[in-house]
Design a protein around this motif. Structure first.
Motif, PDB file in Angstrom:
ATOM      1  N   THR A   1       0.833  -1.208   0.000  1.00  0.00           N
ATOM      2  CA  THR A   1       0.000   0.000   0.000  1.00  0.00           C
ATOM      3  C   THR A   1       0.866   1.256   0.000  1.00  0.00           C
ATOM      4  O   THR A   1       2.046   1.217   0.372  1.00  0.00           O
ATOM      5  N   THR A   2       0.254   2.359  -0.421  1.00  0.00           N
ATOM      6  CA  THR A   2       0.946   3.652  -0.411  1.00  0.00           C
ATOM      7  C   THR A   2       1.102   4.122   1.029  1.00  0.00           C
ATOM      8  O   THR A   2       0.195   3.970   1.851  1.00  0.00           O
ATOM      9  N   CYS A   3       2.264   4.715   1.331  1.00  0.00           N
ATOM     10  CA  CYS A   3       2.516   5.197   2.686  1.00  0.00           C
ATOM     11  C   CYS A   3       3.313   6.498   2.655  1.00  0.00           C
ATOM     12  O   CYS A   3       3.856   6.888   1.618  1.00  0.00           O
ATOM     13  N   SER A   4       3.372   7.167   3.794  1.00  0.00           N
ATOM     14  CA  SER A   4       4.077   8.447   3.901  1.00  0.00           C
ATOM     15  C   SER A   4       5.382   8.284   4.676  1.00  0.00           C
ATOM     16  O   SER A   4       5.405   7.699   5.759  1.00  0.00           O
ATOM     17  N   ALA A   5       6.462   8.835   4.098  1.00  0.00           N
ATOM     18  CA  ALA A   5       7.764   8.825   4.772  1.00  0.00           C
ATOM     19  C   ALA A   5       8.226  10.258   5.008  1.00  0.00           C
ATOM     20  O   ALA A   5       9.423  10.535   5.079  1.00  0.00           O
ATOM     21  N   SER A   6       7.286  11.176   5.129  1.00  0.00           N
ATOM     22  CA  SER A   6       7.602  12.601   5.282  1.00  0.00           C
ATOM     23  C   SER A   6       8.245  12.898   6.637  1.00  0.00           C
ATOM     24  O   SER A   6       7.866  12.338   7.655  1.00  0.00           O
ATOM     25  N   GLY A   7       9.228  13.812   6.620  1.00  0.00           N
ATOM     26  CA  GLY A   7       9.826  14.282   7.863  1.00  0.00           C
ATOM     27  C   GLY A   7      11.282  13.890   8.039  1.00  0.00           C
ATOM     28  O   GLY A   7      11.981  13.531   7.092  1.00  0.00           O
ATOM     29  N   PHE A   8      11.718  13.953   9.286  1.00  0.00           N
ATOM     30  CA  PHE A   8      13.097  13.609   9.646  1.00  0.00           C
ATOM     31  C   PHE A   8      13.160  12.193  10.203  1.00  0.00           C
ATOM     32  O   PHE A   8      12.344  11.817  11.049  1.00  0.00           O
ATOM     33  N   ALA A   9      14.117  11.446   9.750  1.00  0.00           N
ATOM     34  CA  ALA A   9      14.376  10.136  10.356  1.00  0.00           C
ATOM     35  C   ALA A   9      15.231  10.351  11.595  1.00  0.00           C
ATOM     36  O   ALA A   9      15.987  11.319  11.688  1.00  0.00           O
ATOM     37  N   GLY A  10      15.081   9.445  12.541  1.00  0.00           N
ATOM     38  CA  GLY A  10      15.951   9.501  13.711  1.00  0.00           C
ATOM     39  C   GLY A  10      17.252   8.769  13.391  1.00  0.00           C
ATOM     40  O   GLY A  10      17.224   7.658  12.844  1.00  0.00           O
ATOM     41  N   VAL A  11      18.391   9.393  13.681  1.00  0.00           N
ATOM     42  CA  VAL A  11      19.688   8.788  13.331  1.00  0.00           C
ATOM     43  C   VAL A  11      20.668   8.879  14.498  1.00  0.00           C
ATOM     44  O   VAL A  11      20.843   9.944  15.104  1.00  0.00           O
ATOM     45  N   ASP A  12      21.268   7.740  14.825  1.00  0.00           N
ATOM     46  CA  ASP A  12      22.381   7.672  15.774  1.00  0.00           C
ATOM     47  C   ASP A  12      23.554   7.047  15.043  1.00  0.00           C
ATOM     48  O   ASP A  12      23.364   6.162  14.203  1.00  0.00           O
ATOM     49  N   ILE A  13      24.772   7.477  15.354  1.00  0.00           N
ATOM     50  CA  ILE A  13      25.964   6.844  14.787  1.00  0.00           C
ATOM     51  C   ILE A  13      26.683   6.105  15.910  1.00  0.00           C
ATOM     52  O   ILE A  13      26.960   6.668  16.978  1.00  0.00           O
ATOM     53  N   LYS A  14      26.950   4.819  15.641  1.00  0.00           N
ATOM     54  CA  LYS A  14      27.637   3.987  16.628  1.00  0.00           C
ATOM     55  C   LYS A  14      29.133   3.989  16.332  1.00  0.00           C
ATOM     56  O   LYS A  14      29.559   3.843  15.187  1.00  0.00           O
ATOM     57  N   ASP A  15      29.917   4.171  17.383  1.00  0.00           N
ATOM     58  CA  ASP A  15      31.380   4.236  17.241  1.00  0.00           C
ATOM     59  C   ASP A  15      32.023   2.896  17.589  1.00  0.00           C
ATOM     60  O   ASP A  15      31.377   2.022  18.180  1.00  0.00           O
ATOM     61  N   SER A  16      33.292   2.768  17.194  1.00  0.00           N
ATOM     62  CA  SER A  16      34.022   1.513  17.453  1.00  0.00           C
ATOM     63  C   SER A  16      34.201   1.248  18.942  1.00  0.00           C
ATOM     64  O   SER A  16      34.496   0.105  19.341  1.00  0.00           O
ATOM     65  N   ASP A  17      34.042   2.270  19.778  1.00  0.00           N
ATOM     66  CA  ASP A  17      34.163   2.054  21.226  1.00  0.00           C
ATOM     67  C   ASP A  17      32.824   1.633  21.836  1.00  0.00           C
ATOM     68  O   ASP A  17      32.657   1.652  23.057  1.00  0.00           O
ATOM     69  N   HIS A  18      31.839   1.286  20.976  1.00  0.00           N
ATOM     70  CA  HIS A  18      30.530   0.777  21.379  1.00  0.00           C
ATOM     71  C   HIS A  18      29.595   1.855  21.956  1.00  0.00           C
ATOM     72  O   HIS A  18      28.577   1.506  22.564  1.00  0.00           O
ATOM     73  N   THR A  19      29.963   3.108  21.775  1.00  0.00           N
ATOM     74  CA  THR A  19      29.065   4.193  22.174  1.00  0.00           C
ATOM     75  C   THR A  19      28.309   4.679  20.929  1.00  0.00           C
ATOM     76  O   THR A  19      28.726   4.401  19.797  1.00  0.00           O
ATOM     77  N   SER A  20      27.223   5.375  21.134  1.00  0.00           N
ATOM     78  CA  SER A  20      26.470   5.936  20.007  1.00  0.00           C
ATOM     79  C   SER A  20      26.034   7.366  20.330  1.00  0.00           C
ATOM     80  O   SER A  20      25.819   7.700  21.499  1.00  0.00           O
ATOM     81  N   GLU A  21      25.950   8.170  19.296  1.00  0.00           N
ATOM     82  CA  GLU A  21      25.580   9.574  19.464  1.00  0.00           C
ATOM     83  C   GLU A  21      24.413   9.926  18.532  1.00  0.00           C
ATOM     84  O   GLU A  21      24.428   9.553  17.352  1.00  0.00           O
ATOM     85  N   PRO A  22      23.413  10.649  19.052  1.00  0.00           N
ATOM     86  CA  PRO A  22      22.314  11.097  18.190  1.00  0.00           C
ATOM     87  C   PRO A  22      22.792  12.229  17.275  1.00  0.00           C
ATOM     88  O   PRO A  22      23.593  13.070  17.679  1.00  0.00           O
ATOM     89  N   ILE A  23      22.287  12.233  16.059  1.00  0.00           N
ATOM     90  CA  ILE A  23      22.698  13.235  15.075  1.00  0.00           C
ATOM     91  C   ILE A  23      21.654  14.357  15.032  1.00  0.00           C
ATOM     92  O   ILE A  23      20.458  14.089  14.870  1.00  0.00           O
TER      93      ILE A  23
END
Length: 231
Positions: free
Chosen positions: A132-154
């Motif tokens: 079915t047709t759907c809406s993907a409008s807006g901002f996606a939530g994004v975190d980047i995970k680092d090699s030290d196993h921590t993650s930061e929100p963008i």
């Protein structure tokens, strides 16, 4: 004998005077009565005219009011019908509501799209593989995970979201933007990009694209921009 005649004449004169006085009073009474009757008749006629005039004005006013009321009522009825008709037309042209795209119905991947050696750009594509047709409008939530196993929100970039509606098989894209550090001494070592589609709570983990330039500064210097269609 002479005295007797004078007395008789005096009596006759007195009687005549009294008779004339009585006649005068009677005439005066009749005149007064006639005037009173005339005045009463005049008053009666005046009252009749007044009532006639009042009745005519009342009738005219009532007729005018009735006519005006009828006109207003008809106008109000017409306006109401037009409003209802307009609402009905609006309802028929609105169409069905489009729901937001679910994470499970999206095929998501990331690739390096940097245009040069200083501007880092990573495009993240989401294709609708649902039915079915759907809406993907807006901002996606994004975190980047680092090699030290921590993650930061963008953080979000300064941009206005666009309407992004996806039919089955259509794709939407959003990107991450940052400045590339050419020194090779970057303090960030990203391994994964955690993506939560707009208006969703389920997350997909993507590999950091091979060959993407290193990030200058910290993850707080990376920005995510809203989705748009690829058409």
């Amino acid at each position: 004998m002479k005295y007797t005649r004078i007395t008789a004449l005096a009596a006759i004169s007195l009687a005549a005077t009294l008779s004339l006085t009585a006649c005068g009073n009677d005439a005066s009474g009749k005149n007064s009565s006639s005037q009173g009757s005339s005045s009463s008749a005049s008053s009666s006629d005046g009252g009749s005219k007044s009532e006639s005039g009042t009745g005519s004005a009342s009738s005219t006013s009532s007729s005018s009011s009735s006519s005006g009321g009828s006109s207003k009522s008809e106008g109000g009825s017409g306006s109401g019908e037009d409003t209802k008709a307009g609402a009905a037309n609006g309802a028929t042209t609105t169409g069905s509501k489009v729901t937001f795209c679910k994470t499970e119905d999206l095929a998501i991947d990331a690739q390096d799209s940097s245009p040069d050696a200083t501007t880092g750009t990573i495009d993240i594509t989401m294709m609708n593989r649902g039915s079915t047709t759907c809406s993907a409008s807006g901002f996606a939530g994004v975190d980047i995970k680092d090699s030290d196993h921590t993650s930061e929100p963008i953080p979000r970039g300064h941009a206005v979201p666009r309407i992004t509606t996806l039919k089955p098989g259509d794709a939407a894209v959003f990107n991450l933007s940052y400045t590339i550090d050419p020194s090779g001494n970057s303090l960030t070592h990203p391994t994964n990009i955690e993506v939560t589609p707009p208006n969703e709570t389920h997350t997909v983990s993507l590999k950091w694209p091979a060959g993407a330039g290193q990030i200058k500064g910290s993850y707080a210097d990376v920005e995510v921009y809203p989705t748009h269609t690829t058409n």
